[in-house]
Design an enzyme around this catalytic site. Structure first.
Site, mmCIF file in Angstrom:
data_model
loop_
_atom_site.group_PDB
_atom_site.id
_atom_site.type_symbol
_atom_site.label_atom_id
_atom_site.label_comp_id
_atom_site.label_asym_id
_atom_site.label_seq_id
_atom_site.Cartn_x
_atom_site.Cartn_y
_atom_site.Cartn_z
ATOM 1 N N LYS A 70 -1.248 -6.264 -7.958
ATOM 2 C CA LYS A 70 -1.346 -7.610 -7.341
ATOM 3 C C LYS A 70 -2.343 -8.557 -7.006
ATOM 4 O O LYS A 70 -2.758 -9.111 -7.332
ATOM 5 C CB LYS A 70 -0.940 -6.847 -5.844
ATOM 6 C CG LYS A 70 -1.218 -7.942 -4.441
ATOM 7 C CD LYS A 70 -0.883 -9.306 -5.041
ATOM 8 C CE LYS A 70 -1.806 -10.198 -3.140
ATOM 9 N NZ LYS A 70 -2.570 -10.144 -3.282
ATOM 10 N N HIS B 238 0.816 -1.079 -0.008
ATOM 11 C CA HIS B 238 -0.038 -0.461 -0.257
ATOM 12 C C HIS B 238 0.063 1.026 -0.256
ATOM 13 O O HIS B 238 0.276 2.253 -0.302
ATOM 14 C CB HIS B 238 -0.754 0.061 1.257
ATOM 15 C CG HIS B 238 -1.755 -0.983 1.430
ATOM 16 N ND1 HIS B 238 -1.675 -1.953 2.312
ATOM 17 C CD2 HIS B 238 -3.225 -1.351 0.579
ATOM 18 C CE1 HIS B 238 -3.358 -2.671 1.976
ATOM 19 N NE2 HIS B 238 -3.422 -2.301 1.117
HETATM 20 P P1 AMP Z 1 -6.519 -4.018 -0.849
HETATM 21 O O1 AMP Z 1 -6.598 -2.479 1.338
HETATM 22 O O2 AMP Z 1 -6.377 -4.790 -0.167
HETATM 23 O O3 AMP Z 1 -8.061 -3.665 -1.019
HETATM 24 O O4 AMP Z 1 -5.540 -2.858 -0.969
HETATM 25 C C1 AMP Z 1 -5.289 -1.294 -1.751
HETATM 26 C C2 AMP Z 1 -4.629 -1.701 -2.694
HETATM 27 O O5 AMP Z 1 -3.264 -1.831 -2.476
HETATM 28 C C3 AMP Z 1 -4.890 -2.601 -4.067
HETATM 29 O O6 AMP Z 1 -4.899 -1.669 -5.309
HETATM 30 C C4 AMP Z 1 -4.122 -3.548 -3.945
HETATM 31 O O7 AMP Z 1 -3.916 -3.857 -5.226
HETATM 32 C C5 AMP Z 1 -2.960 -2.773 -3.834
HETATM 33 N N1 AMP Z 1 -1.832 -4.073 -3.180
HETATM 34 C C6 AMP Z 1 -2.134 -5.186 -2.035
HETATM 35 N N2 AMP Z 1 -1.365 -5.593 -1.345
HETATM 36 C C7 AMP Z 1 -0.129 -5.435 -2.668
HETATM 37 C C8 AMP Z 1 1.258 -5.223 -3.171
HETATM 38 N N3 AMP Z 1 1.817 -6.523 -1.995
HETATM 39 N N4 AMP Z 1 2.050 -5.002 -3.439
HETATM 40 C C9 AMP Z 1 1.342 -3.727 -4.407
HETATM 41 N N5 AMP Z 1 0.360 -2.939 -4.052
HETATM 42 C C10 AMP Z 1 -0.526 -4.045 -3.240
#
Ligand code: AMP
Length: 291
Positions: free
Chosen positions: A149, A37
């Site tokens: 991801k 994030h």
């Molecule tokens: P989430 O909180 O899981 O909904 O993720 C929020 C954002 O962070 C989304 O755009 C995800 O794709 C991104 N994200 C989650 N994990 C990763 C990671 N390991 N590397 C890069 N971006 C990520």
């Protein structure tokens, strides 16, 4: 860093930035922030004049059987980390502010949402597309940052933005990994020590598929089979036999990188995608295979 809970205040904040001639980067998250994030936040800080992050655990993208109730909530630490990255504002709405009484309008997600996650989690992308479009309306930024991801999610959002003429530029951030290769995820904290070891099979299987491609194997089915065997602890090289295995494979595929449609031979950029259960935790990961 300004903390905003009211959608109207968030919209006013973004309008003020834009009226001042600034570009605005939006970074939507569900909290439980990790370095993946934060890398999106850092990219937004580099590319845009102002950055607004959002933290909202969106109930409409979880099925009743899924982990909504136990999804990690670490708001205080999240806000400290965002402030540490010099984010300008964080939007943290309550559920009732986002889904008011009588809420009944949803986005019908695009074609690319129908396979893979769309099959395993039938309502998921309807919830994702709806909340992302709502966030774009509440925070009409110039740019929005999403991680590779969640590859299919990224393609769903790109298609929605294209199809519905949303005036926002989607920027993809590379997947941030632990030193041993496991893709960072808020759900990694559910993993036991044994699960954590077995979770490594996912990134290793993706690596195996790309390595096979680079040694000349162009047949998607062969790469898929190699990934599936590796996930189940049946490596081709018997001398390296390992008892490690994931608990269930939802899918382990190599498909067209844009449409996510099945392919026979890799003639243009493809993507290897895996979704598995490790213990009680569902993990996803992917790698592009660039021709
Ligand atoms: P989430 O909180 O899981 O909904 O993720 C929020 C954002 O962070 C989304 O755009 C995800 O794709 C991104 N994200 C989650 N994990 C990763 C990671 N390991 N590397 C890069 N971006 C990520």
């Amino acid at each position: 860093m300004q903390t905003i809970t009211d959608p109207d205040v968030a919209r006013d904040w973004v309008f003020q930035q834009r009226a001042a001639g600034k570009t605005v980067g939006l970074v939507p998250t569900m909290g439980a922030l990790h370095d993946g994030h934060l890398s999106l936040v850092q990219t937004s800080r580099k590319q845009c004049d102002a950055t607004i992050a959002t933290i909202f655990i969106n109930p409409t993208q979880f099925a009743p059987t899924e982990d909504l109730d136990k999804y990690p909530r670490t708001l205080k630490e999240d806000c400290e980390r965002l402030a540490g990255e010099s984010v300008d504002a964080v939007f943290v709405p309550e559920t009732k502010a986002m889904y008011t009484d009588h809420f009944s309008t949803y986005v019908d997600p695009p074609q690319v949402a129908h396979s893979l996650e769309g099959v395993c989690r039938p309502e998921h992308f309807r919830g994702v597309a709806t909340i992302v479009l709502k966030l774009f309306q509440i925070a009409p930024a110039t740019h929005a940052f999403f991680g590779q991801k969640d590859y299919q999610q990224l393609q769903v959002i790109r298609a929605m933005v294209r199809d519905l003429n949303v005036g926002i530029q989607i920027v993809a951030g590379e997947t941030i990994r632990e030193p041993d290769g496991l893709a960072m995820s808020s759900r990694n904290r559910y993993l036991s020590v044994d699960d954590r070891r077995r979770a490594l099979l996912i990134s290793r299987s993706l690596q195996l598929a790309t390595d096979l491609y680079h040694t000349g194997e162009k047949r998607a089915a062969v790469l898929q089979d190699a990934m599936q065997q590796h996930l189940l602890g049946r490596p081709a090289d018997r001398s390296e036999a390992t008892p490690l295995s994931v608990d269930k494979i939802d899918y382990a595929v190599v498909v067209d990188a844009e449409t996510l449609q099945e392919i026979d031979t890799i003639n243009q950029t493809a993507v290897a995608l895996i979704a598995t259960m490790v213990g009680n935790t569902r993990l996803i990961d992917n790698r592009l295979i660039v021709v």
